[in-house]
Design a protein around this motif. Structure first.
Motif, mmCIF file in Angstrom:
data_model
loop_
_atom_site.group_PDB
_atom_site.id
_atom_site.type_symbol
_atom_site.label_atom_id
_atom_site.label_comp_id
_atom_site.label_asym_id
_atom_site.label_seq_id
_atom_site.Cartn_x
_atom_site.Cartn_y
_atom_site.Cartn_z
ATOM 1 N N UNK A 31 0.840 -1.187 0.000
ATOM 2 C CA UNK A 31 0.000 0.000 0.000
ATOM 3 C C UNK A 31 0.877 1.239 0.000
ATOM 4 N N UNK A 32 0.323 2.312 -0.518
ATOM 5 C CA UNK A 32 1.070 3.561 -0.566
ATOM 6 C C UNK A 32 0.157 4.741 -0.327
ATOM 7 N N UNK A 33 0.761 5.813 0.116
ATOM 8 C CA UNK A 33 0.123 7.122 0.107
ATOM 9 C C UNK A 33 0.685 7.882 -1.097
ATOM 10 N N UNK A 34 -0.220 8.512 -1.814
ATOM 11 C CA UNK A 34 0.133 9.303 -2.978
ATOM 12 C C UNK A 34 -0.286 10.746 -2.724
ATOM 13 N N UNK A 35 0.353 11.659 -3.415
ATOM 14 C CA UNK A 35 -0.101 13.039 -3.422
ATOM 15 C C UNK A 35 -0.350 13.461 -4.851
ATOM 16 N N UNK A 36 -1.318 14.346 -5.018
ATOM 17 C CA UNK A 36 -1.613 14.858 -6.344
ATOM 18 C C UNK A 36 -1.685 16.371 -6.297
ATOM 19 N N UNK A 37 -0.863 16.993 -7.123
ATOM 20 C CA UNK A 37 -0.909 18.432 -7.296
ATOM 21 C C UNK A 37 -1.820 18.745 -8.468
ATOM 22 N N UNK A 38 -2.398 19.942 -8.497
ATOM 23 C CA UNK A 38 -3.320 20.298 -9.587
ATOM 24 C C UNK A 38 -2.681 20.108 -10.965
ATOM 25 N N UNK A 39 -3.385 19.412 -11.832
ATOM 26 C CA UNK A 39 -2.917 19.217 -13.187
ATOM 27 C C UNK A 39 -1.864 18.139 -13.349
ATOM 28 N N UNK A 40 -1.535 17.441 -12.261
ATOM 29 C CA UNK A 40 -0.502 16.412 -12.334
ATOM 30 C C UNK A 40 -1.063 15.060 -11.921
ATOM 31 N N UNK A 41 -0.350 14.006 -12.268
ATOM 32 C CA UNK A 41 -0.753 12.673 -11.861
ATOM 33 C C UNK A 41 -0.335 12.423 -10.414
ATOM 34 N N UNK A 42 -1.046 11.567 -9.718
ATOM 35 C CA UNK A 42 -0.634 11.226 -8.355
ATOM 36 C C UNK A 42 0.759 10.592 -8.335
#
Length: 110
Positions: A31-42
């Motif tokens: 399992x992972x935690x991801x982050x997503x910035x606007x306009x970008x992929x996680x």
């Protein structure tokens, strides 16, 4: 289809802490935690196996701690010493990722 429900985000001052929680509908090995910035992929920020082996990207090392409770099918992300650049929507997912949950917004004010 495994489902992920994230919670725990919010608005915090720079230097503050948050604890994110991810409830999984069944057990998943990696399992992972991801982050997503606007306009970008996680992108992955931390991951953990069901055996407890963890991984962190460089910019969160020493500040974030990923953990899990296999009995509860829950994964956590303890976020300490938060910085404005940590602001993003955070998701949990398996690796590789499948369908996304709703995510949880983390906003760090300077």
């Amino acid at each position: 289809q495994v489902q992920f429900v994230e919670s725990g985000g919010g608005l915090v001052q720079s230097g503050g802490s948050l604890r994110l929680t991810c409830q999984i509908s069944r057990g998943i090995f990696l399992m992972a935690w991801y982050r997503q910035d606007p306009g970008k992929k996680p992108e992955v920020v931390a991951s953990i196996t069901s055996l407890g082996n963890d991984y962190y990207v460089d910019f969160v090392k020493g500040r974030f701690i990923i953990s899990r409770d296999n009995a509860k099918n829950t994964v956590y992300l303890q976020m300490n010493n938060l910085k404005p650049e940590d602001t993003a929507v955070y998701y949990c997912n398996r690796v590789p990722a499948q369908a996304w949950g709703q995510g949880t917004q983390v906003t760090v004010a300077s």
